[in-house]
Structures are given as structure tokens and as C-alpha cells.
Design a protein around this motif. Structure first.
Motif, PDB file in Angstrom:
ATOM      1  N   LEU A 197      49.827  46.048  55.705  1.00 36.45           N
ATOM      2  CA  LEU A 197      50.823  45.275  56.068  1.00 36.45           C
ATOM      3  C   LEU A 197      50.178  44.362  57.158  1.00 36.45           C
ATOM      4  CD1 LEU A 197      53.694  47.720  56.473  1.00 36.45           C
ATOM      5  CD2 LEU A 197      53.458  45.876  54.647  1.00 36.45           C
ATOM      6  N   GLY A 198      49.181  44.726  57.967  1.00 35.22           N
ATOM      7  CA  GLY A 198      48.682  43.996  58.994  1.00 35.22           C
ATOM      8  C   GLY A 198      47.794  43.175  58.181  1.00 35.22           C
ATOM      9  N   SER A 199      47.069  43.176  57.159  1.00 37.86           N
ATOM     10  CA  SER A 199      46.405  41.924  56.318  1.00 37.86           C
ATOM     11  C   SER A 199      47.347  40.935  55.835  1.00 37.86           C
ATOM     12  CB  SER A 199      45.544  42.825  55.188  1.00 37.86           C
ATOM     13  OG  SER A 199      46.374  43.314  54.267  1.00 37.86           O
ATOM     14  N   ARG A 200      48.702  41.698  55.227  1.00 37.19           N
ATOM     15  CA  ARG A 200      49.604  40.499  54.837  1.00 37.19           C
ATOM     16  C   ARG A 200      49.960  39.586  55.857  1.00 37.19           C
ATOM     17  NH1 ARG A 200      47.122  40.735  50.392  1.00 37.19           N
ATOM     18  NH2 ARG A 200      45.719  41.832  52.139  1.00 37.19           N
ATOM     19  N   ALA A 201      50.390  40.112  57.092  1.00 39.39           N
ATOM     20  CA  ALA A 201      50.758  39.441  57.990  1.00 39.39           C
ATOM     21  C   ALA A 201      49.674  38.382  58.700  1.00 39.39           C
ATOM     22  CB  ALA A 201      51.021  40.282  59.142  1.00 39.39           C
ATOM     23  N   GLY A 202      48.366  38.733  58.730  1.00 40.88           N
ATOM     24  CA  GLY A 202      47.211  37.988  58.873  1.00 40.88           C
ATOM     25  C   GLY A 202      46.824  36.950  57.943  1.00 40.88           C
ATOM     26  N   LEU A 203      47.170  37.127  56.561  1.00 41.25           N
ATOM     27  CA  LEU A 203      46.944  36.087  55.708  1.00 41.25           C
ATOM     28  C   LEU A 203      48.038  35.211  55.669  1.00 41.25           C
ATOM     29  CD1 LEU A 203      44.942  35.839  53.274  1.00 41.25           C
ATOM     30  CD2 LEU A 203      46.768  36.968  51.890  1.00 41.25           C
ATOM     31  N   LEU A 204      49.338  35.818  55.906  1.00 39.46           N
ATOM     32  CA  LEU A 204      50.728  34.609  56.331  1.00 39.46           C
ATOM     33  C   LEU A 204      50.163  33.650  57.124  1.00 39.46           C
ATOM     34  CD1 LEU A 204      53.428  33.821  55.384  1.00 39.46           C
ATOM     35  CD2 LEU A 204      54.178  35.553  57.081  1.00 39.46           C
ATOM     36  N   VAL A 205      49.718  34.372  58.498  1.00 36.19           N
ATOM     37  CA  VAL A 205      49.572  33.364  59.646  1.00 36.19           C
ATOM     38  C   VAL A 205      48.317  32.331  59.159  1.00 36.19           C
ATOM     39  CG1 VAL A 205      48.688  33.479  61.790  1.00 36.19           C
ATOM     40  CG2 VAL A 205      50.177  34.996  61.211  1.00 36.19           C
TER      41      VAL A 205
ATOM     42  N   LEU B 116      40.067  49.082  53.700  1.00 36.10           N
ATOM     43  CA  LEU B 116      39.777  47.943  54.128  1.00 36.10           C
ATOM     44  C   LEU B 116      38.812  47.255  53.168  1.00 36.10           C
ATOM     45  CD1 LEU B 116      39.750  46.321  56.836  1.00 36.10           C
ATOM     46  CD2 LEU B 116      37.840  47.523  57.547  1.00 36.10           C
ATOM     47  N   ALA B 117      37.856  48.023  52.708  1.00 33.66           N
ATOM     48  CA  ALA B 117      36.675  47.219  51.897  1.00 33.66           C
ATOM     49  C   ALA B 117      37.317  46.639  50.656  1.00 33.66           C
ATOM     50  CB  ALA B 117      35.855  48.381  51.464  1.00 33.66           C
ATOM     51  N   LEU B 118      38.376  47.082  50.014  1.00 36.26           N
ATOM     52  CA  LEU B 118      39.307  46.343  48.961  1.00 36.26           C
ATOM     53  C   LEU B 118      39.922  45.181  49.569  1.00 36.26           C
ATOM     54  CD1 LEU B 118      40.405  46.194  46.122  1.00 36.26           C
ATOM     55  CD2 LEU B 118      41.954  47.944  46.790  1.00 36.26           C
ATOM     56  N   LEU B 119      40.383  45.103  50.745  1.00 36.57           N
ATOM     57  CA  LEU B 119      41.208  44.004  51.234  1.00 36.57           C
ATOM     58  C   LEU B 119      40.311  43.092  51.527  1.00 36.57           C
ATOM     59  CD1 LEU B 119      44.097  46.136  53.302  1.00 36.57           C
ATOM     60  CD2 LEU B 119      44.168  44.932  50.935  1.00 36.57           C
ATOM     61  N   LEU B 120      39.199  43.377  51.980  1.00 38.28           N
ATOM     62  CA  LEU B 120      38.332  42.308  52.516  1.00 38.28           C
ATOM     63  C   LEU B 120      37.369  41.647  51.375  1.00 38.28           C
ATOM     64  CD1 LEU B 120      36.870  43.790  55.727  1.00 38.28           C
ATOM     65  CD2 LEU B 120      38.649  41.714  55.588  1.00 38.28           C
ATOM     66  N   PHE B 121      37.441  42.340  50.213  1.00 40.05           N
ATOM     67  CA  PHE B 121      36.688  41.630  49.083  1.00 40.05           C
ATOM     68  C   PHE B 121      37.156  40.376  48.780  1.00 40.05           C
ATOM     69  CE2 PHE B 121      35.378  41.611  44.442  1.00 40.05           C
ATOM     70  CZ  PHE B 121      34.241  41.703  44.722  1.00 40.05           C
ATOM     71  N   PRO B 122      35.908  39.384  48.318  1.00 38.00           N
ATOM     72  CA  PRO B 122      36.420  37.938  48.411  1.00 38.00           C
ATOM     73  C   PRO B 122      37.462  37.626  47.334  1.00 38.00           C
ATOM     74  CG  PRO B 122      33.958  38.417  48.272  1.00 38.00           C
ATOM     75  CD  PRO B 122      34.731  39.734  48.379  1.00 38.00           C
ATOM     76  N   THR B 123      37.827  38.400  46.225  1.00 30.67           N
ATOM     77  CA  THR B 123      38.959  37.982  45.569  1.00 30.67           C
ATOM     78  C   THR B 123      40.294  38.773  46.057  1.00 30.67           C
ATOM     79  OG1 THR B 123      38.257  39.617  43.876  1.00 30.67           O
ATOM     80  CG2 THR B 123      37.458  37.167  43.649  1.00 30.67           C
ATOM     81  N   ALA B 124      40.304  39.221  47.107  1.00 28.86           N
ATOM     82  CA  ALA B 124      41.372  39.872  47.277  1.00 28.86           C
ATOM     83  C   ALA B 124      42.942  39.198  47.542  1.00 28.86           C
ATOM     84  CB  ALA B 124      41.238  40.765  48.604  1.00 28.86           C
ATOM     85  N   VAL B 125      42.611  37.993  47.472  1.00 25.79           N
ATOM     86  CA  VAL B 125      43.865  36.936  47.416  1.00 25.79           C
ATOM     87  C   VAL B 125      44.691  37.505  46.199  1.00 25.79           C
ATOM     88  CG1 VAL B 125      42.751  35.227  46.034  1.00 25.79           C
ATOM     89  CG2 VAL B 125      44.719  34.767  47.424  1.00 25.79           C
ATOM     90  N   PHE B 126      44.266  37.739  44.957  1.00 27.73           N
ATOM     91  CA  PHE B 126      44.817  37.976  44.019  1.00 27.73           C
ATOM     92  C   PHE B 126      45.948  39.413  44.094  1.00 27.73           C
ATOM     93  CE2 PHE B 126      41.459  35.764  42.316  1.00 27.73           C
ATOM     94  CZ  PHE B 126      42.324  34.834  41.590  1.00 27.73           C
ATOM     95  N   LEU B 127      45.597  40.251  45.201  1.00 24.66           N
ATOM     96  CA  LEU B 127      46.462  41.399  45.400  1.00 24.66           C
ATOM     97  C   LEU B 127      47.630  40.970  46.107  1.00 24.66           C
ATOM     98  CD1 LEU B 127      43.803  43.867  47.021  1.00 24.66           C
ATOM     99  CD2 LEU B 127      44.810  43.871  44.812  1.00 24.66           C
ATOM    100  N   ALA B 128      47.844  39.878  46.761  1.00 25.69           N
ATOM    101  CA  ALA B 128      48.873  39.280  47.551  1.00 25.69           C
ATOM    102  C   ALA B 128      49.889  38.163  46.342  1.00 25.69           C
ATOM    103  CB  ALA B 128      48.596  38.368  48.571  1.00 25.69           C
TER     104      ALA B 128
END
Length: 354
Positions: free
Chosen positions: A15-23, A122-134
Motif C-alpha cells: 500500500l505504501g508503494s502504491r501511494a508513492g507511485l500515485l504521488v 520489496l525486491a519485487l516491488l522495486l523491479f524495473p517492470t513493477a509498473v505492471f503490478l499496478a
């Protein structure tokens, strides 16, 4: 022992990474425009299937590539759309909910294997293509079934593992590789023979999907032929696929960067597969190895970096390494994090991001 703090940490990271991505991506962009920016590439095709079925928009040009996409995500989109009128937002919400389930399961799986769960997440969420998880793609939904299925199998809960894997098979063809890997895990774990029949369950959605398209078009392998018709992804020898991709990556042009990303993804995939084999993780090596073979015998490399998001055994193995050597996750974050933000920007601008 898996504690509640493991689940909490995984959810906070998600959820924190989603919020950060949104901002990081919404500033200065109207919400209506912002939601539409996530409808890039396959996200729009999933919505087309959800709205009109596999024949596509009757007012548009027929798309022979639609059967390449399995029905799990379009079905979820239709369900969410019953209460959320915007299709783009529906896709984002499906990925948000599914991703939360997947991250908790990944953290639990890592803890079961003796690693720190938050590191795997954390490793998965920081992977360069992690945008596709969102985005409104099928990666998060697939992982929401596949990772709990593997966790259940590792705990000896085979009926639950089989049913969850069947859910994964509804979402992506990758479910076929998961089903085969579960069979290998069943044998290597010496599970009781009386439960072996459950191993057939994950194959049933694949059979049903093939039968549906046979009734619709007379083609049992419509999903495979759609890959060929829509993207030219015919099977070739691996050295031919490498040569074609290398020439595209070094020849300049608009797509050179994308093909360089594919080559980098292939290098990571091979290294991860060798690593799993060295660790004697046979069933995990089957799961990842079958994907590697399929991706690297295509006419050219396509979506290899994105496919690595689905390699949960790799993320668990990475967490095991970083649990013993914490500097590994720090160095990884400093390299992968900026690349992830760059890929996210490319995706939202309509560029190929993996």
C-alpha cells in the motif's frame, strides 16, 4: 513461525508503494486524464474483451490477437465494473486488491523458506517492470492465485493448492507451467498418492478455454495462433530468436531500447534459472525454466522483463540471499528503484516498458 507482523509488513509495503507511485505520477494531471493514462497496450485489450468478448468491438477492426488473453482478468473487470463505472479504474482496483493478496502470500512463502518476507516483497516491488503490478494487467491477479497455490503445496495442502492453481490457469497460460511444476513438487515432496488426482485440476481451465474457442472458431489452439497472428510470435530455434532480437537491439530505430530491455531480461532469466538449479530447487526450476524456454524460442524476445515478475521462486531465493547479506537489498534498491520509476514514466507516456 509465520506471524501477523509478516502480513502487516507485506501490506504496508504494497500500500505504501502504491501511494508513492500515485504521488510520483499524478502531480499536475487531472484525475480523468490520469486514469486513462493507465490504459496502455494490453490494458486496453483486456477491457475490450471484458466489454465485447473475444470478437472485439463490433464497431472496430477485428483483432485476431484477442484469444491470446485468458478470460480471468476480463471476468474480474466485468465483475468490478458492476459497481465501478470507469473501466480504467476497474482495472486499477483489480490489480490493487490482487496485489495485496499476492504480496502477503509471497512474504509468507519467503518466511517458510527461512528468508525475511518483507525483503522478497520489496525486491519485487522495486523491479524495473513493477509498473505492471499496478496497471490493469494480469500479473497481479495471476500472482494472487499462483503464490498462495505454491505456499499451500509447500505446506502439504494439496487440494487447496490445486484449486488455487486452477484460478491461476484462468488468468494466464503461465498457469500451465505452474501446473507442471506442482506435479514435480508433489513427486519430490513424496506426497501421499491418494491426493495425486488433484494435480489434474489446474489443467481443467486450460482445457475448457481451448474447448470454448474450438466451439467458437474451430481452433483448439486459438490462444497460440492468436500470439502468432497478433504479434508474429512463432516458435523458432533459440539462437534464431537471439539473433533477431540482437539485430533489433543494435540496429537503432524506435524499438532498439525495448529490445535491449528484452536482452537484459533474458540475461537475468538465465542467471535466475541457473541459480535455482544450483540450489536444487527442482520444481521451481521447472516453473521458471518452462517459461524461459517459451519466451526464448519465440521469433523474438517479447515481455521477458515483465514475465520475471511472475518468477516468485526467484524473489524468494533473492530474499534468502539478502536476509544473510543485508547490503544486497540496499544495493539492489539503489539500482532497481530509479529504473522502476523510469519504466513507469515510459508506460504512462505510451512507451514500451517491458
Amino acid at each position: 513461525m509465520i506471524t501477523r507482523s509478516v502480513d502487516r509488513d507485506a501490506l504496508l509495503l504494497w500500500l505504501g508503494s502504491r501511494a508513492g507511485l500515485l504521488v510520483a505520477t499524478v502531480l499536475g494531471v487531472p484525475w480523468r486524464v490520469y486514469a486513462d493514462r493507465w490504459q496502455q497496450w494490453d490494458a486496453g485489450l483486456f477491457v475490450t474483451i471484458a466489454r465485447y468478448g473475444y470478437d472485439g468491438d463490433p464497431a472496430g477492426t477485428p483483432d485476431p490477437g484477442l484469444p491470446a488473453f485468458f478470460p480471468g482478468l476480463p471476468a474480474a473487470l466485468r465483475l468490478v465494473h458492476l459497481v465501478v463505472p470507469d473501466w480504467a479504474v476497474s482495472g486499477l482496483l483489480v490489480s490493487l486488491a490482487a496485489g495485496a493478496v499476492a504480496m502477503v502470500a509471497l512474504a509468507r512463502l519467503a518466511e517458510l523458506e527461512g528468508a525475511r518476507g518483507w525483503i522478497a516483497v520489496l525486491a519485487l516491488l522495486l523491479f524495473p517492470t513493477a509498473v505492471f503490478l499496478a496497471a490493469g494487467y494480469s500479473e497481479s491477479l495471476f500472482l494472487a492465485f499462483a503464490v498462495p497455490a505454491w505456499l499451500a503445496a509447500r505446506q502439504g495442502r494439496w487440494p487447496e493448492a490445486a484449486l488455487l492453481a486452477a484460478g491461476a490457469s484462468c488468468v494466464r497460460i503461465t498457469g500451465l507451467f505452474l501446473a507442471v511444476a506442482l506435479a514435480v513438487e508433489y513427486v519430490t515432496s513424496r506426497a501421499p498418492l491418494r491426493r495425486a488426482a488433484w494435480l489434474a485440476v489446474p489443467f481443467l481451465p486450460l482445457a475448457a478455454y481451448s474447448a470454448y474457442h474450438y466451439a467458437r472458431s474451430g481452433d483448439w489452439l486459438a490462444w497460440k495462433h492468436a500470439q502468432e497472428a497478433g504479434w508474429g510470435r512463432e516458435m523458432v530455434w533459440p539462437w534464431q530468436a537471439w539473433r533477431t532480437t540482437w539485430e533489433a537491439a543494435t540496429g537503432g530505430g524506435d524499438h532498439a531500447v525495448a529490445f535491449r530491455m528484452e536482452i537484459a531480461g533474458a540475461v537475468v532469466a538465465v542467471a535466475a534459472l541457473v541459480w535455482l538449479l544450483a540450489l536444487r530447487r527442482w520444481s521451481e526450476a521447472v516453473y521458471t525454466g518452462l517459461q524461459a524456454v517459451a519466451l526464448m524460442t519465440s521469433a523474438y524476445y517479447l515481455s521477458i522483463p515483465r514475465a520475471l515478475l511472475l518468477w516468485f521462486p526467484m524473489w524468494v531465493a533473492f530474499a534468502g540471499l539478502a536476509t544473510r547479506r543485508r547490503w544486497v537489498i540496499a544495493m539492489y534498491a539503489m539500482v532497481a528503484g530509479p529504473l522502476m520509476l523510469l519504466a513507469t514514466t515510459r508506460f504512462l507516456q505510451g512507451g514500451w516498458a517491458g
